[in-house]
Design a protein around this motif. Structure first.
Motif, PDB file in Angstrom:
ATOM      1  N   ALA A 127       0.817  -1.213   0.000  1.00  0.00           N
ATOM      2  CA  ALA A 127       0.000   0.000   0.000  1.00  0.00           C
ATOM      3  C   ALA A 127       0.852   1.264   0.000  1.00  0.00           C
ATOM      4  N   HIS A 128       2.019   1.193   0.649  1.00  0.00           N
ATOM      5  CA  HIS A 128       2.875   2.382   0.733  1.00  0.00           C
ATOM      6  C   HIS A 128       3.595   2.677  -0.575  1.00  0.00           C
ATOM      7  N   LYS A 151       9.249   7.168  -4.223  1.00  0.00           N
ATOM      8  CA  LYS A 151       7.888   7.171  -4.776  1.00  0.00           C
ATOM      9  C   LYS A 151       7.393   8.604  -4.950  1.00  0.00           C
ATOM     10  N   LEU A 175       1.908   1.637  -3.866  1.00  0.00           N
ATOM     11  CA  LEU A 175       0.980   1.622  -5.003  1.00  0.00           C
ATOM     12  C   LEU A 175      -0.049   2.743  -4.983  1.00  0.00           C
ATOM     13  N   TRP A 176       0.085   3.703  -4.070  1.00  0.00           N
ATOM     14  CA  TRP A 176      -0.829   4.839  -4.117  1.00  0.00           C
ATOM     15  C   TRP A 176      -0.567   5.646  -5.399  1.00  0.00           C
ATOM     16  N   VAL A 177      -1.623   6.287  -5.881  1.00  0.00           N
ATOM     17  CA  VAL A 177      -1.555   6.978  -7.168  1.00  0.00           C
ATOM     18  C   VAL A 177      -1.093   8.415  -6.968  1.00  0.00           C
ATOM     19  N   LYS A 178      -0.025   8.773  -7.643  1.00  0.00           N
ATOM     20  CA  LYS A 178       0.448  10.156  -7.598  1.00  0.00           C
ATOM     21  C   LYS A 178      -0.409  11.011  -8.548  1.00  0.00           C
ATOM     22  N   ASP A 214       4.700   7.047 -13.710  1.00  0.00           N
ATOM     23  CA  ASP A 214       4.956   6.496 -12.381  1.00  0.00           C
ATOM     24  C   ASP A 214       5.441   5.054 -12.529  1.00  0.00           C
ATOM     25  N   ARG A 257      -2.254  -6.263  -3.165  1.00  0.00           N
ATOM     26  CA  ARG A 257      -1.993  -5.779  -1.805  1.00  0.00           C
ATOM     27  C   ARG A 257      -0.635  -6.176  -1.245  1.00  0.00           C
ATOM     28  N   PRO A 289      -3.739  11.748 -12.736  1.00  0.00           N
ATOM     29  CA  PRO A 289      -2.584  10.946 -12.326  1.00  0.00           C
ATOM     30  C   PRO A 289      -1.302  11.446 -12.986  1.00  0.00           C
ATOM     31  N   GLU A 291      10.120   3.139  -1.548  1.00  0.00           N
ATOM     32  CA  GLU A 291       9.208   4.045  -0.853  1.00  0.00           C
ATOM     33  C   GLU A 291       9.787   5.462  -0.806  1.00  0.00           C
TER      34      GLU A 291
END
Length: 232
Positions: A139-140, A232, A142-145, A174, A207, A170, A229
């Motif tokens: 999760a840390h 990212k 794959l969040w969308v920028k 990425d 996930r 978006p 991370e």
């Protein structure tokens, strides 16, 4: 001073190691972490090994270092390796004991394992330990920028049209937008070329990243995920 000659009757070779030039161990039989350190820091001024069988290499190492060395016969047998047919050659100057062994053993899939005051020559898989399966959350990563543009404001009289708000979009390009991208990066940065070995596996879901590998490889996975991370 560690050094000297040992006859290798099987091959007629005479391995030579003259003089420790730096990092002499503090005792003849260091143990545990001290022995690991001694392997890295004890240096030999000159080494010449010519087509030396593995048992003869072990005998020479005992003479050259004063430490306890042994072949892991069980692990070699399980891997189908006949120690007498493994031959090593090297001509190196000013080299640490650890580097010397890495150079001559790696090509045969062999490695070192330290146990108390004893250094085992064993298979790479036995040296690395059992395979472990662990999950790492994604999760840390794959969040969308997205871009956060402000409203388009023009010089209009009061009562004019309302400002136009541009929707969030978006950020293109990425490299960590999907589980497959994370998996590909980990596979290329951690133990490259080894994920096809028996029992090893690496797969990603929406996930989690699921890894089956030795403990040392898991430690590398944790470091790489931390690096990803950070960027990212």
């Amino acid at each position: 001073m560690p050094g000297g000659r040992a006859q290798a009757g099987e091959a007629g070779a005479q391995p030579i190691a003259r003089g420790v030039v730096a990092g002499r161990p503090c005792s003849l039989r260091p143990r545990g972490e001290a022995l690991r350190t001694a392997l890295r820091t004890t240096r030999l001024a000159r080494v010449e090994l010519e087509d030396l069988p593995l048992p003869a290499l072990v005998r020479w190492l005992r003479t050259a270092t004063g430490w306890a060395w042994a072949l892991d016969a069980r692990a070699l047998a399980e891997a189908g390796i006949d120690a007498d047919t493994v031959r090593v050659s090297a001509r190196l100057d000013d080299v640490s004991v650890r580097t010397l062994l890495d150079v001559v053993l790696e090509a045969h899939g062999l490695a070192l394992r330290v146990q108390d005051t004893l250094v085992w020559i064993t298979t790479r898989s036995a040296a690395e330990g059992p395979l472990l399966t662990r999950r790492y959350g994604l999760a840390h990563l794959l969040w969308v920028k997205v871009d956060f543009p402000g409203p388009q404001v023009g010089l209009r009289p009061e009562g004019g049209a309302a400002p136009v708000t541009v929707p969030e979009m978006p950020v293109p390009g990425d490299a960590l937008a999907s589980p497959e991208q994370v998996l590909d990066l980990v596979q290329r940065l951690v133990a490259p070329g080894r994920w096809d070995e028996a029992g090893w596996s690496l797969r990603a879901t929406a996930r989690d990243l699921v890894v089956r590998a030795p403990a040392a490889v898991h430690a590398q996975v944790v470091r790489v995920l931390g690096m990803l991370e950070a960027v990212k």
